[in-house]
Scaffold this motif. Structure first.
Motif, mmCIF file in Angstrom:
data_model
loop_
_atom_site.group_PDB
_atom_site.id
_atom_site.type_symbol
_atom_site.label_atom_id
_atom_site.label_comp_id
_atom_site.label_asym_id
_atom_site.label_seq_id
_atom_site.Cartn_x
_atom_site.Cartn_y
_atom_site.Cartn_z
ATOM 1 N N LYS A 40 0.821 -1.210 0.000
ATOM 2 C CA LYS A 40 0.000 0.000 0.000
ATOM 3 C C LYS A 40 0.856 1.261 0.000
ATOM 4 C CE LYS A 40 -3.753 -2.347 2.429
ATOM 5 N NZ LYS A 40 -4.598 -2.383 3.644
ATOM 6 N N TYR A 41 2.122 1.117 -0.377
ATOM 7 C CA TYR A 41 3.005 2.265 -0.523
ATOM 8 C C TYR A 41 3.079 2.634 -2.007
ATOM 9 C CZ TYR A 41 4.661 1.232 4.232
ATOM 10 O OH TYR A 41 4.747 1.007 5.570
ATOM 11 N N GLY A 42 4.269 2.978 -2.440
ATOM 12 C CA GLY A 42 4.507 3.309 -3.847
ATOM 13 C C GLY A 42 4.622 4.808 -4.068
ATOM 14 N N GLY A 43 5.538 5.191 -4.939
ATOM 15 C CA GLY A 43 5.679 6.591 -5.317
ATOM 16 C C GLY A 43 6.214 7.488 -4.233
ATOM 17 N N LEU A 44 6.953 6.957 -3.260
ATOM 18 C CA LEU A 44 7.423 7.773 -2.136
ATOM 19 C C LEU A 44 8.798 8.382 -2.376
ATOM 20 C CD1 LEU A 44 6.309 5.578 0.908
ATOM 21 C CD2 LEU A 44 5.229 7.655 0.045
ATOM 22 N N ARG A 45 9.400 8.123 -3.521
ATOM 23 C CA ARG A 45 10.740 8.654 -3.768
ATOM 24 C C ARG A 45 10.740 10.178 -3.769
ATOM 25 N NH1 ARG A 45 13.504 7.475 -9.492
ATOM 26 N NH2 ARG A 45 11.579 8.571 -10.061
ATOM 27 N N LEU B 92 15.178 11.689 1.399
ATOM 28 C CA LEU B 92 16.236 11.266 2.321
ATOM 29 C C LEU B 92 16.051 9.806 2.717
ATOM 30 C CD1 LEU B 92 18.669 11.866 4.152
ATOM 31 C CD2 LEU B 92 17.043 12.615 5.908
ATOM 32 N N THR B 93 14.829 9.442 3.055
ATOM 33 C CA THR B 93 14.555 8.058 3.443
ATOM 34 C C THR B 93 14.852 7.103 2.299
ATOM 35 O OG1 THR B 93 12.822 8.856 4.937
ATOM 36 C CG2 THR B 93 12.805 6.517 4.375
ATOM 37 N N TYR B 94 14.483 7.506 1.083
ATOM 38 C CA TYR B 94 14.779 6.669 -0.087
ATOM 39 C C TYR B 94 16.286 6.495 -0.270
ATOM 40 C CZ TYR B 94 15.553 5.589 -5.016
ATOM 41 O OH TYR B 94 16.005 5.040 -6.192
ATOM 42 N N SER B 95 17.033 7.568 -0.092
ATOM 43 C CA SER B 95 18.488 7.497 -0.281
ATOM 44 C C SER B 95 19.132 6.577 0.744
ATOM 45 C CB SER B 95 19.094 8.901 -0.179
ATOM 46 O OG SER B 95 18.534 9.764 -1.150
ATOM 47 N N VAL B 96 18.763 6.727 2.017
ATOM 48 C CA VAL B 96 19.411 5.921 3.054
ATOM 49 C C VAL B 96 18.985 4.459 2.956
ATOM 50 C CG1 VAL B 96 19.696 7.894 4.579
ATOM 51 C CG2 VAL B 96 17.656 6.472 4.810
ATOM 52 N N MET B 97 17.731 4.195 2.590
ATOM 53 C CA MET B 97 17.313 2.799 2.449
ATOM 54 C C MET B 97 17.955 2.158 1.223
ATOM 55 S SD MET B 97 13.423 2.330 3.778
ATOM 56 C CE MET B 97 13.678 0.560 3.810
ATOM 57 N N MET B 98 18.211 2.944 0.198
ATOM 58 C CA MET B 98 18.959 2.428 -0.953
ATOM 59 C C MET B 98 20.382 2.056 -0.531
ATOM 60 S SD MET B 98 19.241 1.696 -4.185
ATOM 61 C CE MET B 98 17.936 2.501 -5.113
ATOM 62 N N ILE B 99 21.011 2.922 0.256
ATOM 63 C CA ILE B 99 22.363 2.632 0.743
ATOM 64 C C ILE B 99 22.363 1.369 1.600
ATOM 65 C CG2 ILE B 99 24.168 3.469 2.304
ATOM 66 C CD1 ILE B 99 23.450 6.321 1.316
ATOM 67 N N ALA B 100 21.404 1.271 2.528
ATOM 68 C CA ALA B 100 21.349 0.108 3.415
ATOM 69 C C ALA B 100 21.071 -1.172 2.637
ATOM 70 C CB ALA B 100 20.281 0.325 4.482
ATOM 71 N N SER B 101 20.196 -1.109 1.635
ATOM 72 C CA SER B 101 19.875 -2.294 0.842
ATOM 73 C C SER B 101 21.066 -2.730 0.000
ATOM 74 C CB SER B 101 18.669 -2.013 -0.055
ATOM 75 O OG SER B 101 17.523 -1.714 0.715
ATOM 76 N N LEU B 102 21.786 -1.772 -0.575
ATOM 77 C CA LEU B 102 22.984 -2.126 -1.339
ATOM 78 C C LEU B 102 24.035 -2.771 -0.444
ATOM 79 C CD1 LEU B 102 23.366 0.977 -3.692
ATOM 80 C CD2 LEU B 102 22.602 -1.323 -4.311
ATOM 81 N N THR C 11 7.997 0.273 -2.488
ATOM 82 C CA THR C 11 7.865 1.392 -1.554
ATOM 83 C C THR C 11 8.110 2.739 -2.230
ATOM 84 O OG1 THR C 11 8.602 -0.023 0.260
ATOM 85 C CG2 THR C 11 8.675 2.355 0.635
ATOM 86 N N PHE C 12 9.123 2.824 -3.072
ATOM 87 C CA PHE C 12 9.555 4.123 -3.572
ATOM 88 C C PHE C 12 9.373 4.315 -5.078
ATOM 89 C CE2 PHE C 12 12.140 3.315 0.238
ATOM 90 C CZ PHE C 12 11.843 4.452 0.970
ATOM 91 N N LEU C 13 9.459 3.262 -5.868
ATOM 92 C CA LEU C 13 9.552 3.435 -7.314
ATOM 93 C C LEU C 13 8.272 3.111 -8.066
ATOM 94 C CD1 LEU C 13 13.076 1.796 -7.803
ATOM 95 C CD2 LEU C 13 12.529 4.218 -7.505
ATOM 96 N N SER C 14 7.430 2.265 -7.524
ATOM 97 C CA SER C 14 6.206 1.877 -8.238
ATOM 98 C C SER C 14 5.163 2.985 -8.154
ATOM 99 C CB SER C 14 5.653 0.582 -7.650
ATOM 100 O OG SER C 14 5.209 0.803 -6.319
ATOM 101 N N ASN C 15 4.060 2.789 -8.860
ATOM 102 C CA ASN C 15 2.960 3.749 -8.789
ATOM 103 C C ASN C 15 2.317 3.713 -7.404
ATOM 104 O OD1 ASN C 15 3.229 4.511 -11.517
ATOM 105 N ND2 ASN C 15 2.037 2.724 -12.170
ATOM 106 N N PRO C 16 1.765 4.841 -6.950
ATOM 107 C CA PRO C 16 1.130 4.859 -5.619
ATOM 108 C C PRO C 16 -0.031 3.876 -5.540
ATOM 109 C CG PRO C 16 1.513 7.090 -6.408
ATOM 110 C CD PRO C 16 1.805 6.187 -7.559
ATOM 111 N N HIS C 17 -0.087 3.138 -4.421
ATOM 112 C CA HIS C 17 -1.150 2.160 -4.223
ATOM 113 C C HIS C 17 -1.922 2.386 -2.929
ATOM 114 C CE1 HIS C 17 1.724 -0.095 -6.885
ATOM 115 N NE2 HIS C 17 0.589 -0.315 -7.516
#
Length: 692
Positions: free
Chosen positions: A377-382, A387-397, A451-457
């Protein structure tokens, strides 16, 4: 020259005094803040509780960094003995603390993450209706207990109270039934491990006559391998419960019912890593048990692939991260099974930073999306949460071991070591762990994409109110992001460098015949070193292509009968909890109830007041039956008593059975008299009835 020597000596004395004062008082700061916030929370208020606990934890963290520089980098271990705790003949246990390279390495992630979680919680818990002072008191108390666990000088001190603190934190929202169930599950599962850990400590007392590290580790080469194996298996089961390994893992995903800062604290740097720390600390024991090393290898490998498969089918963002924690803990246990304790420690410290970043980033998303945790039920939050998107990208990588991120330096090294041992078991574990790492990549990309890249849901109201957090939420994310990028690169040579002398104080012991790092560095084929990276890139592209271009095919497969069964099987976690609840938990509950009933209302009553009362009454009646009025009987009693009294000094000079014969004769007389009286009463009754 003499002046320089005097100055050097005085500086050394000042440094030693400074170190002792700091390290003696540092653990008490967290305990003080917990007491102030918990007992005097109404007096100091919410802000006072937040300021006191956060400030004292940050001060403790700064002192831990000083200890890391002095004890770790300068190779100056320190032992402190405060008070005597247990003093029973040869068994002497003290409240004593030992600071060596392993201790200060564990203190660093525990206290850094704890201080950042305290800072993060000021904002995250500000609108919580529960008692904020109680929450910060629990955080500080938990940190204090973890510091005691890490710095303990013996197994008993390591053993105490951390489970209670995790119970309090998970059950902070105690009005929620799910939180009650989760906290009880965490407590009872850890009690299973603690039961075996207790058996292991009793075995240590039997074998070594003590349970402090110095005694046990110095004598371990001279003890039978079977005894050492028994002790190590008990320690391994205790570590399996603490670090959520396969079989005793059920509590970890359920512990997500606590607040998100609690999840970051428990599952990133503290209680989850306590089991791995126990194994690393016990390296001088485990090195002499090949059976335990093999068990660690396979348990870690199965845990890694098991948790990765489950995480692939979860929809709760915190539970996905929890299963990735379980997978990484499996990797650490694999490193322990390979006798590469320094690599396990390196991965533990690295994992603490990027996993805390993942949890706090997930908390930022949950905070922005009205406490909704379903990432479908997320999507489109980038654009809304950059900031949250950037840090979660870093943590996931870093989690998927992307090159030159923190996790890359330790996770890929564990895989290389497993192949470099050149045994069948370790080679099989290499391929199993690589498969688990591939699944980790898929669900990490899945979470980021949905969470960040898909269309909002989600509902429109979520997006209208979504926003980045304030400074208290943002600063911990930025600090942990820096650690997740640079820490592995900076400290690689310290922990796993071939020429490193960081563990010269023998805090970690690797038997010379088990050393494989050099062989791995130069003899493992390049293809097996590059295979994890190739699979990481391949699985990332696969996850993105499926999510972006082939979602309908994925949905069609999910709605097919075969796909539905696969989804249910993995989403229900291999039905392990159902098996436990149906076939084990109920049976043990019935057995425990019957056993308790038998003990409490049976054996304990017989040896307790009820049994004493009945026994004394029976003895009194039996003795009273000796009063027959026959003078010859009285003479016999006097003779028996006199003989017994005279023979007391000579009992040990004769056969010891003499006293038994005399006691038997006495009881025989008592029973004979009671029998005569009962027979005479029966005869008298029959005479009265005219039947005789």
């Amino acid at each position: 020259m003499e002046t320089k020597d005097k100055k050097r000596r005085s500086a050394l004395c000042v440094a030693l005094l400074h170190r002792v004062l700091l390290q003696r008082n540092a653990p008490l700061l967290n305990n003080t803040s917990a007491i102030l916030s918990g007992l005097f929370g109404r007096k100091i208020g919410v802000s006072g509780s937040q300021i006191i606990t956060t400030t004292l934890v940050i001060i403790t963290t700064l002192l831990a960094i000083l200890a890391y520089l002095e004890v770790g980098l300068n190779n100056i271990p320190v032992s402190l003995k405060l008070i005597r705790w247990v003093d029973s003949e040869s068994l002497n246990i003290s409240w004593a603390f030992h600071f060596d390279a392993l201790t200060v390495s564990m203190l660093l992630p525990v206290l850094v993450v704890s201080s950042l979680v305290h800072l993060y919680s000021i904002s995250y818990m500000s609108h919580d209706p529960q008692h904020n002072q109680r929450f910060f008191s629990y955080l500080s108390l938990f940190t204090f207990m973890m510091v005691v666990l890490v710095t303990a000088d013996n197994y008993l001190l390591m053993f105490v109270l951390v489970g209670v603190c995790s119970y309090l934190l998970v059950n902070f929202w105690y009005t929620r039934i799910a939180a009650n169930q989760s906290s009880i599950s965490a407590l009872l599962t850890n009690r299973v491990g603690d039961c075996f850990l207790t058996i292991g400590m009793f075995a240590m007392i039997w074998a070594f006559s003590n349970i402090d590290y110095s005694t046990v580790f110095s004598l371990s080469p001279y003890i039978s391998e079977n005894v050492v194996t028994l002790i190590c298996i008990c320690l391994l089961i205790g570590a399996m419960a603490k670090s959520s390994q396969l079989g005793l893992h059920v509590w970890l995903p359920m512990a997500m019912e606590g607040p998100t800062p609690v999840s970051a604290l428990i599952h990133a740097a503290t209680i989850c890593t306590a089991g791995v720390y126990l194994l690393m600390r016990s390296s001088p024991l485990i090195e002499y048990s090949s059976t335990t090393l093999l068990l660690c290898l396979w348990i870690g490998a199965l845990t890694t692939v098991f948790s990765s498969l489950i995480g692939l089918f979860q929809q709760d963002i915190k539970k996905v991260i929890a299963y990735s924690t379980m997978s990484q803990l499996g990797m650490m246990v694999i490193a322990v099974g390979l006798s590469s304790y320094n690599v396990a420690l390196f991965h533990l410290v690295n994992h603490a930073f990027y996993k805390a970043l993942l949890f706090l980033g997930a908390g930022s998303v949950i905070h922005a999306m009205a406490d909704n945790q379903d990432f479908r039920k997320y999507g489109g939050l980038r654009a809304i949460l950059p900031l949250t998107y950037s840090v979660m990208m870093i943590a996931s990588l870093s989690l998927v071991a992307f090159p030159y991120m923190t996790g890359f330096y330790s996770k890929d090294l564990i895989l290389e070591l497993s192949y470099g041992q050149y045994y069948f078991s370790s080679t099989a574990v290499y391929f199993i762990a690589v498969i688990g790492a591939s699944f980790t990549t898929i669900y990490s990309i899945k979470v980021l994409y949905l969470t960040f890249l898909s269309n909002p849901h989600g509902p429109l109201i979520y997006y209208k109110n979504a926003h980045e957090g304030d400074l208290y939420l943002s600063i911990p994310l930025i600090v942990l992001a820096v650690f997740s990028i640079f820490f592995g690169y900076i400290t690689k040579d310290i922990y796993v460098g071939l020429g490193s002398n960081f563990f010269v104080d023998n805090s970690i012991f690797i038997h010379p015949s088990h050393e494989i790092l050099i062989d791995t560095e130069f003899s493992v084929p390049t293809i097996y070193k590059l295979l994890p990276f190739v699979l990481t890139i391949t699985m990332s592209l696969f996850a993105l292509i499926i999510s972006e271009f082939l979602p309908e095919s994925l949905m069609n497969f999910k709605y097919s009968r075969f796909g539905y069964n696969i989804f249910v099987f993995f989403n229900q976690r291999f039905f392990v909890e159902m098996f436990y609840n149906k076939y084990i938990t109920g049976k043990i509950l019935i057995l425990g109830g019957q056993t308790t009933k038998f003990l409490d209302r049976g054996s304990l009553e017989l040896i307790g007041p009820y049994g004493l009362e009945k026994g004394i009454l029976y003895l009194g009646k039996s003795i009273s039956s000796l009063d027959t009025g026959v003078i010859t009987s009285y003479a016999l009693y006097i003779l028996v008593g006199l003989t017994f009294y005279i023979s007391i000094p000579y009992i040990y000079s004769f056969d010891n059975s003499l006293i038994l014969v005399m006691l038997y004769s006495l009881f025989y007389l008592i029973n004979l008299k009671s029998l005569r009286s009962s027979v005479s009463d029966s005869v008298f009754k029959l005479l009265n009835k005219g039947k005789i």
